[in-house]
Design an enzyme around this catalytic site. Sequence first.
Site, PDB file in Angstrom:
ATOM      1  N   GLU A 291     -85.003  14.100  44.405  1.00 45.57           N
ATOM      2  CA  GLU A 291     -83.780  14.740  44.141  1.00 45.57           C
ATOM      3  C   GLU A 291     -83.248  15.958  44.678  1.00 45.57           C
ATOM      4  OE1 GLU A 291     -80.222  14.754  43.761  1.00 45.57           O
ATOM      5  OE2 GLU A 291     -81.116  13.080  42.681  1.00 45.57           O
ATOM      6  N   ASP A 295     -80.647  17.209  47.820  1.00 43.61           N
ATOM      7  CA  ASP A 295     -79.514  17.729  47.491  1.00 43.61           C
ATOM      8  C   ASP A 295     -79.753  18.859  48.470  1.00 43.61           C
ATOM      9  OD1 ASP A 295     -78.905  16.014  45.827  1.00 43.61           O
ATOM     10  OD2 ASP A 295     -79.504  17.317  43.917  1.00 43.61           O
ATOM     11  N   SER A 526     -76.451  10.397  44.831  1.00 41.99           N
ATOM     12  CA  SER A 526     -77.259  11.827  44.787  1.00 41.99           C
ATOM     13  C   SER A 526     -77.162  12.206  46.475  1.00 41.99           C
ATOM     14  CB  SER A 526     -78.785  11.791  44.538  1.00 41.99           C
ATOM     15  OG  SER A 526     -78.652  11.783  43.020  1.00 41.99           O
TER      16      SER A 526
END
Length: 607
Positions: A291, A295, A526
Amino acid sequence: MRSQYLVALLPLAAFAHSFPSPHKVKEELSAPPRGWMIHSPAPVDHFIQLRIALPQPNFHLLEEHLYAVSDPEHERYGEHLSKEEVEELVAPHPESVNAIDEWLASHGIEGNIGHSPAGDWLTIRIPLSKAEEMLNTKYHVWQHTDGEYLVRTTFYSLPAAVYDHVDLIQPTTLFGRFKPQNSSLTSPIHVENLPTLVDRATGLTVNASCNTEMTITCLREIYNATGYTPSADVGNSIGVTGYLENYANTADLQRLYEDQVPAAAAVNSTFKFISVNGGVNSQNLSRASIEANLDTQFAFGLSFPIASTFYSTRGQPPFVPSLNAPTDTNEPYSEWLDFVLSHPDPPLVISTSYSDAEETVPESYARRACAGFAQLGAQGVTLIVSSGDFGVGDGDSNPATQTCMSNDETNRTQFIPGFPASCPFVTTVGGTVFFNPEISASFTGGGFSRFFSRPRYTSSLLSRISLPSFLSYQDAAVKGFLDQLPNSTYEGLFNPDGRAFPDVSAQSASFRMFLRGEVTHQIGTSASAPAFAGLVALLNDARLKAGLPPLGFLNPLLYSKAASGFNDITLGHNPGCGTDGFNATEGWDAVSGLGTPDFGKLLKLVT
């Protein structure tokens, strides 16, 4: 399973009503969120960090200011408030402060009390036994069907003298887990028989490889941002939040830059790391997280050389009974909000890719967290969040296996909106796949909040300022979508008056990124959230160069002046809860929102 929940709750309910004290129940769950059952009594030597929210009597004034400075047709557009002005508007009444201070003192708590910048949140660390005494409740260790644990209660009470001076106290009834919204792919998606080129109105083309593997170059081509060069010296900034020990690895970021952004690699560009509440960002390559890497690599890769920040907020992952951990906070949103609101210059765009089912988050908590997002918006910060990866609820279109049931005794099927996607003060981003045509991803979250109504001004506001162009700004867009829904299919499944999401969409599949030194591919909202955040940072760059303020809270602009800057998505649907979910249609829809950005058009609209 339902009967097991009831059996587990019987002793607790009986205990709740056996207290002879004058306390009044402040919050009580009719049943624990689905999947949770009592595991054992909470450890007697357990410590807990309680966060006490005091009422914000003037929040409606802050909301008025937020809408005024966010309306592109209002005379105050772009006149964002200072940190101090925001704090003054959300400060609690002195009577509330005095009442809570006296209550805490009566329990021997007078020192080591943490205060938020505006004084609207207090934090105390106390033994669990003391918390049970103060709140007239009983905590337990709760276990989820997937094996995770939390220390929580299903009710708590307050004395009459402080009842109205408290909005909420957590962690008590908050069972949310705020998971990252992504999934791994071992290889990119391969698609045959799709056109190799996209002829945009701008005359740009898109490399055919972007149908199978998404890169920084692909995003710039698809969204008409090729050739735009941002600056590093106009005061612009972008940030990414990290929770639950997800670490962003700088070596992996350099590999992404070498692969896709050579100008950033040439200067060894990296991000500024900020620790929140003791959060860390381990650079041990084996601990690099999907994650955090996803990002930072795409938000910062798209926006280079704009100043970038990665926040790591400490908040224990779910409690592990065998470790007898001393504290169990596990609600990092409030910790992060406290921190970022205490600083005068937060990043101008901040992306968050963590969410949970709205029904697992107490409404009182959701409203206070959302109010914190509004405070940032009033200061000129754009908050971008992912819409979720489970369609309208559980991602399952099979009626026989769906799990979308109301969290009450009626046990009825209903769509499950996500939070914070459902907060009206953030811009929520759904996901798409492919191009020419671009299609809504089947997993993309979308729907209508059960907590928040669609944004609209109050009558008190209309008497103070001129009628804005975006009064009830979502209504026109959403009404057209609702009018064409077959009532018999959707009746009772969602709240038609709720805040509708997503607001916009962006690509969300086969993102080529680096994890622990190797190429991997990710899919999920995401991916779409940081990608859209990167494009917003580019728009801010253009505005700052032109001497204009940053965009700030986007939604009033998106649903009015900027609506023509989006590519309408008319294909795809987001199944779940035993249904096919919603369909993408012409105009706004609860799958793709307003559509995907055309940076070239938006650039002309906002500068």
